[in-house]
Design an enzyme around this catalytic site. Structure first.
Site, PDB file in Angstrom:
ATOM      1  N   ASP A 139      -3.477  -8.432  17.666  1.00  0.00           N
ATOM      2  CA  ASP A 139      -3.128  -7.950  16.335  1.00  0.00           C
ATOM      3  C   ASP A 139      -4.122  -8.550  15.354  1.00  0.00           C
ATOM      4  O   ASP A 139      -4.079  -9.747  15.062  1.00  0.00           O
ATOM      5  CB  ASP A 139      -1.694  -8.362  15.983  1.00  0.00           C
ATOM      6  CG  ASP A 139      -1.352  -8.080  14.522  1.00  0.00           C
ATOM      7  OD1 ASP A 139      -1.984  -7.181  13.934  1.00  0.00           O
ATOM      8  OD2 ASP A 139      -0.453  -8.755  13.979  1.00  0.00           O
ATOM      9  N   GLY A 155      -4.994  -8.762  11.819  1.00  0.00           N
ATOM     10  CA  GLY A 155      -4.477  -8.521  10.483  1.00  0.00           C
ATOM     11  C   GLY A 155      -5.490  -8.839   9.408  1.00  0.00           C
ATOM     12  O   GLY A 155      -6.665  -9.121   9.687  1.00  0.00           O
ATOM     13  N   LEU A 180      -5.496 -13.495  13.230  1.00  0.00           N
ATOM     14  CA  LEU A 180      -5.564 -12.868  14.548  1.00  0.00           C
ATOM     15  C   LEU A 180      -4.405 -13.410  15.372  1.00  0.00           C
ATOM     16  O   LEU A 180      -4.244 -14.622  15.503  1.00  0.00           O
ATOM     17  CB  LEU A 180      -6.899 -13.189  15.225  1.00  0.00           C
ATOM     18  CG  LEU A 180      -7.159 -12.631  16.629  1.00  0.00           C
ATOM     19  CD1 LEU A 180      -8.668 -12.501  16.873  1.00  0.00           C
ATOM     20  CD2 LEU A 180      -6.551 -13.496  17.740  1.00  0.00           C
ATOM     21  N   LYS A 181      -3.592 -12.514  15.893  1.00  0.00           N
ATOM     22  CA  LYS A 181      -2.496 -12.913  16.780  1.00  0.00           C
ATOM     23  C   LYS A 181      -2.757 -12.319  18.160  1.00  0.00           C
ATOM     24  O   LYS A 181      -3.288 -11.215  18.275  1.00  0.00           O
ATOM     25  CB  LYS A 181      -1.151 -12.409  16.254  1.00  0.00           C
ATOM     26  CG  LYS A 181      -0.784 -12.899  14.879  1.00  0.00           C
ATOM     27  CD  LYS A 181       0.532 -12.271  14.433  1.00  0.00           C
ATOM     28  CE  LYS A 181       0.837 -12.591  12.979  1.00  0.00           C
ATOM     29  NZ  LYS A 181       2.054 -11.891  12.512  1.00  0.00           N
ATOM     30  N   TYR A 191       4.526  10.661   6.450  1.00  0.00           N
ATOM     31  CA  TYR A 191       3.392   9.983   5.814  1.00  0.00           C
ATOM     32  C   TYR A 191       2.071  10.613   6.253  1.00  0.00           C
ATOM     33  O   TYR A 191       1.936  11.111   7.375  1.00  0.00           O
ATOM     34  CB  TYR A 191       3.396   8.517   6.243  1.00  0.00           C
ATOM     35  CG  TYR A 191       3.176   7.508   5.139  1.00  0.00           C
ATOM     36  CD1 TYR A 191       4.236   7.037   4.380  1.00  0.00           C
ATOM     37  CD2 TYR A 191       1.910   6.996   4.876  1.00  0.00           C
ATOM     38  CE1 TYR A 191       4.051   6.081   3.392  1.00  0.00           C
ATOM     39  CE2 TYR A 191       1.714   6.042   3.893  1.00  0.00           C
ATOM     40  CZ  TYR A 191       2.787   5.590   3.158  1.00  0.00           C
ATOM     41  OH  TYR A 191       2.603   4.641   2.184  1.00  0.00           O
ATOM     42  N   GLY A 231      -0.866   2.192   7.512  1.00  0.00           N
ATOM     43  CA  GLY A 231      -1.470   1.047   8.182  1.00  0.00           C
ATOM     44  C   GLY A 231      -1.021   0.924   9.627  1.00  0.00           C
ATOM     45  O   GLY A 231       0.144   1.162   9.954  1.00  0.00           O
ATOM     46  N   CYS A 232      -1.952   0.522  10.471  1.00  0.00           N
ATOM     47  CA  CYS A 232      -1.677   0.419  11.901  1.00  0.00           C
ATOM     48  C   CYS A 232      -0.554  -0.569  12.188  1.00  0.00           C
ATOM     49  O   CYS A 232       0.357  -0.283  12.978  1.00  0.00           O
ATOM     50  CB  CYS A 232      -2.960  -0.002  12.615  1.00  0.00           C
ATOM     51  SG  CYS A 232      -2.824  -0.081  14.405  1.00  0.00           S
ATOM     52  N   ASP A 233      -0.590  -1.730  11.550  1.00  0.00           N
ATOM     53  CA  ASP A 233       0.437  -2.742  11.817  1.00  0.00           C
ATOM     54  C   ASP A 233       1.807  -2.286  11.336  1.00  0.00           C
ATOM     55  O   ASP A 233       2.819  -2.497  12.011  1.00  0.00           O
ATOM     56  CB  ASP A 233       0.050  -4.082  11.197  1.00  0.00           C
ATOM     57  CG  ASP A 233      -0.305  -4.000   9.718  1.00  0.00           C
ATOM     58  OD1 ASP A 233      -0.440  -2.875   9.184  1.00  0.00           O
ATOM     59  OD2 ASP A 233      -0.464  -5.059   9.090  1.00  0.00           O
ATOM     60  N   THR A 284      10.099 -24.047 -15.707  1.00  0.00           N
ATOM     61  CA  THR A 284       9.172 -22.930 -15.513  1.00  0.00           C
ATOM     62  C   THR A 284       8.879 -22.719 -14.035  1.00  0.00           C
ATOM     63  O   THR A 284       8.806 -21.580 -13.551  1.00  0.00           O
ATOM     64  CB  THR A 284       7.863 -23.186 -16.287  1.00  0.00           C
ATOM     65  OG1 THR A 284       8.162 -23.296 -17.680  1.00  0.00           O
ATOM     66  CG2 THR A 284       6.877 -22.049 -16.078  1.00  0.00           C
TER      67      THR A 284
END
Length: 242
Positions: A5, A7, A11-12, A94, A100-102, A175
Site C-alpha cells: 500500500d 500512500g 508505505l505499508k 463515482y 482514489g485507489c486506497d 485556546t
C-alpha cells in the site's frame, strides 16, 4: 503473497501465507522516495519467497515507474490495482478516474451485498462513503484532524503549535483545548449528521484516527483495521477467477 500500500506519506506491506494469514507486516514513512525504501526491504521480502505482489498506489506515474523498476529486480510477478466503477463486486456512481485507489479498496474490503454501509476512512483525509447493497452511492471528503490543526496554526498568528489532544467534544476553556475540541467536533458532527440521514446504514470506521473519532459518534461503530488488505486480496482473487 506480498501486498503493498503506497500512500501519500507511508508505505505499508503485508506478507501472507498460503491460507491468507499475515506472517509479517510493517508501515514506514517513504518521504516521497518509495522505490528507495523498497530497495532496502527486498532482502526481507525474499526471505518469505512470495509468488505474487499486489500493489495499491496513490502516487503519480513517475513514482510508480520507479517502484516497478525496483520490484522487477525480485523476479516476482506484480500488478497495480486499477479502479473500476463497474467492478463486479461493487458498482460505483463515482467517476473512477477521480476515485482514489486506497479509498476504493477499503470499500471493496468492507462491501457486503446484503447490507447498507457507511464506511469512514480516517487517514490523511476523512472519507465517508455510502454503499447500498454493493452499490457505491458517493460520499464526502474532509481534511483530517491533524490537517485541520496544521492549517489553523499556519494561517493564524495568535495560535501556536502545541501538544494538545483530541480527547473531547465539550467546550474548551483554553485556546489549546478550544482548537482541538472544535476540530474534533466538526468531524464528529458531520459523521453524526450523515448517519442520521441514513439510519439503516451500518457505520464502519478504519484508519489511524478511527478509534479517536469513533468514541464520540452517537451510533454504534464497527472498527476495522484490515479493510485495505482485504480489498487487495478480494481484487486480485476475483481477477484470477475472471
Amino acid at each position: 503473497m506480498l501486498w503493498l500500500d503506497l500512500g501519500n506519506t507511508r508505505l505499508k506491506y503485508w506478507l501472507t501465507d498460503d491460507i491468507g494469514q499475515i506472517v509479517s507486516h510493517d508501515a514506514k514513512q517513504h518521504l516521497q522516495a518509495p522505490a528507495e525504501l523498497l530497495m532496502g526491504l527486498t532482502d526481507r521480502f525474499e526471505r518469505y519467497a512470495p509468488d505474487f505482489i499486489g500493489i495499491s498506489s496513490v502516487l503519480g506515474d513517475d513514482l510508480n515507474i520507479k517502484v516497478s523498476e525496483t520490484l522487477s529486480r525480485l523476479n516476482i510477478p506484480f500488478e497495480f490495482v486499477h479502479v473500476d466503477a463497474n467492478y463486479p463486486l461493487m458498482k460505483s456512481a463515482y467517476n473512477d478516474e477521480q476515485l482514489g485507489c486506497d479509498r476504493w479498496l477499503q470499500m471493496l474490503g468492507a462491501v457486503d451485498k446484503t447490507k447498507r454501509q457507511c464506511l469512514i476512512g480516517c487517514g490523511t483525509a476523512i472519507t465517508i462513503d455510502l454503499i447500498d447493497h454493493a452499490t457505491h452511492l458517493g460520499g464526502y471528503i474532509f481534511p483530517s484532524i491533524y490537517l485541520q490543526r496544521e492549517s489553523l496554526f499556519s494561517g493564524t498568528k495568535q495560535i501556536t503549535i502545541s501538544n494538545g489532544t483530541f480527547d473531547s467534544v465539550s467546550q474548551g476553556i483554553t485556546t489549546q483545548d478550544a482548537v482541538h475540541r472544535g476540530i474534533l467536533l466538526s468531524i464528529v458532527g458531520a459523521i453524526n449528521e450523515i448517519s442520521t440521514r441514513h439510519p439503516n446504514f451500518e457505520v464502519i470506521m478504519t484508519g489511524g484516527d478511527a478509534a479517536i473519532i469513533a468514541q464520540h459518534v452517537n451510533r454504534p461503530v464497527r472498527l476495522r483495521d484490515d479493510l485495505l488488505l482485504n480489498g487487495l486480496a478480494r481484487y486480485f482473487d476475483h481477477s484470477k477467477q475472471s
